[in-house]
Write a protein that holds these residues in place. Structure first.
Motif, PDB file in Angstrom:
ATOM      1  N   PHE A 209      11.153  -2.141   6.099  1.00 18.01           N
ATOM      2  CA  PHE A 209      11.354  -2.046   4.655  1.00 18.01           C
ATOM      3  C   PHE A 209      11.897  -0.648   4.353  1.00 18.01           C
ATOM      4  N   ALA A 210      13.209  -0.599   4.085  1.00 20.61           N
ATOM      5  CA  ALA A 210      13.900   0.675   3.870  1.00 20.61           C
ATOM      6  C   ALA A 210      13.911   1.010   2.379  1.00 20.61           C
ATOM      7  N   MET A 211      13.655   2.270   2.068  1.00 19.10           N
ATOM      8  CA  MET A 211      13.573   2.692   0.669  1.00 19.10           C
ATOM      9  C   MET A 211      14.210   4.050   0.446  1.00 19.10           C
ATOM     10  N   VAL A 212      14.615   4.288  -0.806  1.00 20.70           N
ATOM     11  CA  VAL A 212      14.964   5.642  -1.231  1.00 20.70           C
ATOM     12  C   VAL A 212      14.080   5.984  -2.419  1.00 20.70           C
ATOM     13  N   TRP A 213      13.404   7.120  -2.310  1.00 23.39           N
ATOM     14  CA  TRP A 213      12.524   7.613  -3.373  1.00 23.39           C
ATOM     15  C   TRP A 213      13.082   8.914  -3.935  1.00 23.39           C
ATOM     16  N   GLU A 214      12.900   9.078  -5.233  1.00 20.67           N
ATOM     17  CA  GLU A 214      13.446  10.246  -5.922  1.00 20.67           C
ATOM     18  C   GLU A 214      12.354  11.004  -6.648  1.00 20.67           C
ATOM     19  N   GLY A 215      12.499  12.317  -6.721  1.00 16.68           N
ATOM     20  CA  GLY A 215      11.572  13.123  -7.509  1.00 16.68           C
ATOM     21  C   GLY A 215      11.567  14.565  -7.037  1.00 16.68           C
ATOM     22  N   PRO A 216      10.940  15.436  -7.808  1.00 20.11           N
ATOM     23  CA  PRO A 216      10.893  16.852  -7.432  1.00 20.11           C
ATOM     24  C   PRO A 216      10.175  17.054  -6.102  1.00 20.11           C
ATOM     25  N   GLY A 217      10.855  17.669  -5.158  1.00 15.21           N
ATOM     26  CA  GLY A 217      10.234  17.992  -3.877  1.00 15.21           C
ATOM     27  C   GLY A 217       9.867  16.798  -3.028  1.00 15.21           C
ATOM     28  N   VAL A 218      10.480  15.649  -3.292  1.00 15.65           N
ATOM     29  CA  VAL A 218      10.040  14.411  -2.623  1.00 15.65           C
ATOM     30  C   VAL A 218      10.195  14.458  -1.099  1.00 15.65           C
ATOM     31  N   ILE A 219      11.163  15.211  -0.592  1.00 18.10           N
ATOM     32  CA  ILE A 219      11.372  15.211   0.870  1.00 18.10           C
ATOM     33  C   ILE A 219      10.136  15.778   1.574  1.00 18.10           C
ATOM     34  N   ALA A 220       9.697  16.960   1.156  1.00 20.27           N
ATOM     35  CA  ALA A 220       8.543  17.606   1.799  1.00 20.27           C
ATOM     36  C   ALA A 220       7.234  16.910   1.438  1.00 20.27           C
ATOM     37  N   THR A 221       7.093  16.503   0.193  1.00 18.01           N
ATOM     38  CA  THR A 221       5.844  15.866  -0.226  1.00 18.01           C
ATOM     39  C   THR A 221       5.644  14.531   0.485  1.00 18.01           C
ATOM     40  N   ALA A 222       6.722  13.792   0.670  1.00 19.22           N
ATOM     41  CA  ALA A 222       6.615  12.516   1.393  1.00 19.22           C
ATOM     42  C   ALA A 222       6.125  12.764   2.817  1.00 19.22           C
ATOM     43  N   ARG A 223       6.598  13.832   3.446  1.00 22.90           N
ATOM     44  CA  ARG A 223       6.152  14.158   4.809  1.00 22.90           C
ATOM     45  C   ARG A 223       4.647  14.448   4.820  1.00 22.90           C
ATOM     46  N   GLN A 224       4.184  15.145   3.794  1.00 22.68           N
ATOM     47  CA  GLN A 224       2.747  15.415   3.702  1.00 22.68           C
ATOM     48  C   GLN A 224       1.962  14.129   3.502  1.00 22.68           C
ATOM     49  N   MET A 225       2.491  13.246   2.673  1.00 18.89           N
ATOM     50  CA  MET A 225       1.799  11.975   2.410  1.00 18.89           C
ATOM     51  C   MET A 225       1.753  11.098   3.665  1.00 18.89           C
ATOM     52  N   MET A 226       2.790  11.217   4.521  1.00 20.37           N
ATOM     53  CA  MET A 226       2.844  10.415   5.753  1.00 20.37           C
ATOM     54  C   MET A 226       1.881  10.940   6.810  1.00 20.37           C
TER      55      MET A 226
ATOM     56  N   LYS B 149       2.154   5.859  -7.346  1.00 25.26           N
ATOM     57  CA  LYS B 149       1.044   6.545  -8.022  1.00 25.26           C
ATOM     58  C   LYS B 149       1.184   8.056  -7.977  1.00 25.26           C
ATOM     59  N   LYS B 150       1.818   8.560  -6.922  1.00 22.72           N
ATOM     60  CA  LYS B 150       2.057   9.996  -6.837  1.00 22.72           C
ATOM     61  C   LYS B 150       2.990  10.441  -7.951  1.00 22.72           C
ATOM     62  N   GLY B 151       3.871   9.518  -8.388  1.00 16.18           N
ATOM     63  CA  GLY B 151       4.783   9.829  -9.482  1.00 16.18           C
ATOM     64  C   GLY B 151       6.252   9.790  -9.102  1.00 16.18           C
ATOM     65  N   PHE B 152       6.531   9.426  -7.863  1.00 13.57           N
ATOM     66  CA  PHE B 152       7.930   9.343  -7.458  1.00 13.57           C
ATOM     67  C   PHE B 152       8.548   8.040  -7.953  1.00 13.57           C
ATOM     68  N   GLN B 153       9.876   8.022  -7.961  1.00  4.02           N
ATOM     69  CA  GLN B 153      10.615   6.896  -8.525  1.00  4.02           C
ATOM     70  C   GLN B 153      11.389   6.175  -7.430  1.00  4.02           C
ATOM     71  N   LEU B 154      11.201   4.861  -7.369  1.00  3.44           N
ATOM     72  CA  LEU B 154      11.915   4.044  -6.388  1.00  3.44           C
ATOM     73  C   LEU B 154      13.323   3.784  -6.911  1.00  3.44           C
ATOM     74  N   VAL B 155      14.339   4.169  -6.138  1.00  3.93           N
ATOM     75  CA  VAL B 155      15.717   3.964  -6.593  1.00  3.93           C
ATOM     76  C   VAL B 155      16.506   2.992  -5.712  1.00  3.93           C
ATOM     77  N   GLY B 156      15.891   2.580  -4.576  1.00  2.04           N
ATOM     78  CA  GLY B 156      16.544   1.587  -3.733  1.00  2.04           C
ATOM     79  C   GLY B 156      15.554   1.061  -2.717  1.00  2.04           C
TER      80      GLY B 156
ATOM     81  N   GLU C 170       0.830  -1.207   0.000  1.00  2.46           N
ATOM     82  CA  GLU C 170       0.000   0.000   0.000  1.00  2.46           C
ATOM     83  C   GLU C 170       0.869   1.264   0.000  1.00  2.46           C
ATOM     84  N   ILE C 171       1.913   1.242   0.802  1.00  2.00           N
ATOM     85  CA  ILE C 171       2.774   2.427   0.911  1.00  2.00           C
ATOM     86  C   ILE C 171       3.580   2.621  -0.372  1.00  2.00           C
ATOM     87  N   VAL C 172       4.145   1.534  -0.891  1.00  2.00           N
ATOM     88  CA  VAL C 172       4.884   1.637  -2.159  1.00  2.00           C
ATOM     89  C   VAL C 172       3.946   2.148  -3.249  1.00  2.00           C
TER      90      VAL C 172
END
Ligand code: CMP
Length: 144
Positions: free
Chosen positions: A72-89, A28-35, A21-23
């Motif tokens: 489950f540890a991940m790295v996600w990439e994309g424009p503004g992903v640091i702040a947007t991920a916090r909003q999504m959480m 779907k938001k559009g971020f890219q999984l890089v690890g 669900e989290i992945v």
């Protein structure tokens, strides 16, 4: 700017079958999984990761919890992903997190709050370095 951030599904999220669900939400938001990796966490890594909370009364509990079963540890990439991920959480305390956020939809406990995400560019760099080697991370253009 194309940023990267560290995101972790905590032991409660793994045990409650929320990895997919989290992945999915991040994909779907559009971020890219890089690890990504499912892993047990050593006490040393847990204490280092949560170093800024060392003096807090809940530090021992926090370390015990995060080492209690795999994350489950991940790295996600994309424009503004640091702040947007916090909003999504959603906010740290799931009881106060807005519906529609991950914590707002799935949690009620501040200790077992399902997910962790870096809170700044500095934290993201530090945490990615703690949890992943450069070789663990990919870099690729989406072509499909
Ligand atoms: P996280 O974003 O991973 O970073 C620090 C964590 O400390 C936080 O999520 C919470 O899960 C945890 N935390 C904060 N307050 C408390 C508390 N009062 N009791 C237990 N854990 C807490």
């Amino acid at each position: 700017a194309n940023e990267k951030t560290f995101i972790m599904v905590k032991p409660d999220g793994v045990q409650r079958n929320l990895i997919g669900e989290i992945v999915t939400r991040f994909e779907k938001k559009g971020f890219q999984l890089v690890g990504a990796k499912l892993m047990s966490v050593s006490k040393e890594l847990a204490e280092e990761h949560y170093g800024e909370h060392k003096e807090r009364p809940f530090f021992g509990e926090l370390v015990d919890f995060i080492t209690s079963s795999p994350v489950f540890a991940m790295v996600w990439e994309g424009p503004g992903v640091i702040a947007t991920a916090r909003q999504m959480m959603g906010t740290t305390n799931p009881s106060e997190a807005a519906p529609g956020t991950i914590r707002g939809d799935y949690g009620i406990s501040v200790g077992m709050n399902i997910i962790h995400g870096s809170d700044s560019a500095e934290s993201a760099e530090r945490e990615m370095g703690l949890w992943f080697t450069d070789q663990d991370l990919t870099s690729y253009d989406k072509t499909l």
